[in-house]
Design a protein around this motif. Structure first.
Motif, PDB file in Angstrom:
ATOM      1  N   LEU A  98       0.834  -1.199   0.000  1.00 17.79           N
ATOM      2  CA  LEU A  98       0.000   0.000   0.000  1.00 17.79           C
ATOM      3  C   LEU A  98       0.867   1.246   0.000  1.00 17.79           C
ATOM      4  N   GLN A  99       1.890   1.227   0.855  1.00 16.94           N
ATOM      5  CA  GLN A  99       2.738   2.412   0.940  1.00 16.94           C
ATOM      6  C   GLN A  99       3.509   2.634  -0.354  1.00 16.94           C
ATOM      7  N   TYR A 121     -15.956  -0.532  -2.667  1.00 13.31           N
ATOM      8  CA  TYR A 121     -15.810  -0.148  -4.069  1.00 13.31           C
ATOM      9  C   TYR A 121     -14.739   0.922  -4.232  1.00 13.31           C
ATOM     10  N   ARG A 122     -14.726   1.879  -3.300  1.00 15.14           N
ATOM     11  CA  ARG A 122     -13.745   2.951  -3.439  1.00 15.14           C
ATOM     12  C   ARG A 122     -12.330   2.429  -3.230  1.00 15.14           C
ATOM     13  N   ILE A 123     -12.155   1.544  -2.275  1.00 14.39           N
ATOM     14  CA  ILE A 123     -10.825   0.975  -2.048  1.00 14.39           C
ATOM     15  C   ILE A 123     -10.395   0.152  -3.264  1.00 14.39           C
ATOM     16  N   LEU A 124     -11.325  -0.626  -3.815  1.00 10.74           N
ATOM     17  CA  LEU A 124     -10.977  -1.422  -4.997  1.00 10.74           C
ATOM     18  C   LEU A 124     -10.544  -0.515  -6.148  1.00 10.74           C
ATOM     19  N   GLY A 125     -11.265   0.564  -6.338  1.00  9.76           N
ATOM     20  CA  GLY A 125     -10.896   1.498  -7.401  1.00  9.76           C
ATOM     21  C   GLY A 125      -9.501   2.063  -7.190  1.00  9.76           C
ATOM     22  N   LEU A 126      -9.193   2.412  -5.959  1.00  9.88           N
ATOM     23  CA  LEU A 126      -7.861   2.931  -5.631  1.00  9.88           C
ATOM     24  C   LEU A 126      -6.783   1.887  -5.905  1.00  9.88           C
ATOM     25  N   LEU A 127      -7.015   0.691  -5.408  1.00 13.35           N
ATOM     26  CA  LEU A 127      -6.010  -0.373  -5.558  1.00 13.35           C
ATOM     27  C   LEU A 127      -5.748  -0.660  -7.040  1.00 13.35           C
ATOM     28  N   VAL A 128      -6.816  -0.639  -7.826  1.00 14.53           N
ATOM     29  CA  VAL A 128      -6.639  -0.874  -9.257  1.00 14.53           C
ATOM     30  C   VAL A 128      -5.873   0.287  -9.891  1.00 14.53           C
ATOM     31  N   SER A 129      -6.244   1.501  -9.522  1.00 14.71           N
ATOM     32  CA  SER A 129      -5.599   2.658 -10.160  1.00 14.71           C
ATOM     33  C   SER A 129      -4.127   2.746  -9.783  1.00 14.71           C
ATOM     34  N   LYS A 130      -3.756   2.216  -8.627  1.00 16.24           N
ATOM     35  CA  LYS A 130      -2.354   2.229  -8.222  1.00 16.24           C
ATOM     36  C   LYS A 130      -1.609   0.994  -8.719  1.00 16.24           C
ATOM     37  N   GLY A 131      -2.328   0.116  -9.380  1.00 17.13           N
ATOM     38  CA  GLY A 131      -1.665  -1.053  -9.955  1.00 17.13           C
ATOM     39  C   GLY A 131      -1.395  -2.182  -8.973  1.00 17.13           C
ATOM     40  N   LEU A 132      -1.987  -2.151  -7.790  1.00 15.90           N
ATOM     41  CA  LEU A 132      -1.759  -3.232  -6.827  1.00 15.90           C
ATOM     42  C   LEU A 132      -2.676  -4.415  -7.107  1.00 15.90           C
TER      43      LEU A 132
END
Lengths: 144, 144
Positions: free
Chosen positions: A11-12, A57-68
């Motif tokens: 995450l970091q 949903y918001r966390i999933l969107g973030l994780l996808v956008s950061k490539g994790l």
DNA sequence: TGACAAATGCAACTATGTTGCATAATGTCA
DNA sequence: TGACATTATGCAACATAGTTGCATTTGTCA
């Protein structure tokens, strides 16, 4: 999918605060043997701690956008989420059972995709390839 | 996709009455250069004749179940429909632009998928393989 | 502590697809 | 042709997946 990943560092590395909710979502995705739907992720996290649907949903969107995390089509109507390919996890195809809907990961080398032809001829930027095999799984074959 | 298909015969070969609505839906799918969403199919048919949303979904389900049409993930939230592979149309991968959402067909030979490994090792029935390349299309690259 | 930013929750909304039931169109057979 | 059965279509209501706006909570730092 992974025992080698330190989710907090992941995450970091993606520039995201390692909040409890994000850690929980990422752990659920990372510890499952196949990609999960948002619904399943929500249900799993909710078994041990309360979390809101929208937050998931918001966390999933973030994780996808950061490539994790990678977002894949599960073969049905909903999208599914799995750890993004990295040094520990090579990209791999998935099998989708049309009878029971189950999704399973296939061996990374089991299905060879030759991208070179397309990279030469295609005028655009290629960011990823999703390969999904559809059919009937062993269990459903036995049951029929 | 096709000038060689006789849609009426296709329907009859699938054991379906060649009703006007079914013909219209199949023609829209067959004459488009890339797979279309149910929404687009509805809109297109509605330009020349009235048809109900539910009827479109039901016809699409029928066409897919009879193997005349294939249902693919469009890369986004909705499913898309194209003519099923047959002697005139070999199976082929699709490109999905993550920026504008457009979908386009790639050359059948441009991307080689080796199914043999998987067919040997996988204990289940394989019915189809969907390959989708994601990225940014030429137009969006220029625009950026 | 107080102020600010980031993360979360809640309600309402949109988009996509499905079901139940009534009506209309089509085929079948005397 | 007329009566009946079958099939296709339409309409309303519902179901599921995902999104948005806004208020509240939590965390950070001076």
């Amino acid at each position: 999918m992974c025992g080698q990943c330190n989710y907090r560092s992941l995450l970091q590395a993606g520039g995201l605060e390692p909040t409890l909710n994000r850690l929980r979502v990422l752990e659920v995705i990372g510890s499952n043997s196949s990609p999960l739907s948002a619904h399943d992720i929500l249900a799993t996290v909710n078994r041990t701690a309360g979390i809101n649907r929208v937050t998931v949903y918001r966390i999933l969107g973030l994780l996808v956008s950061k490539g994790l995390v990678e977002r894949l089509s599960g073969g049905g109507r909903s999208l599914v989420y799995g750890l993004a390919p990295n040094e520990h996890h090579p990209a791999h195809p998935h099998f989708h059972c049309r009878s029971c809907g189950a999704l399973q990961c296939l061996q990374p080398g089991s299905l060879k995709v030759d991208l070179r032809g397309i990279e030469r001829s295609f005028a655009g930027e290629i960011q990823g390839v999703e390969v999904r095999v559809d059919g009937i799984c062993r269990n459903c074959l036995k049951r029929a």
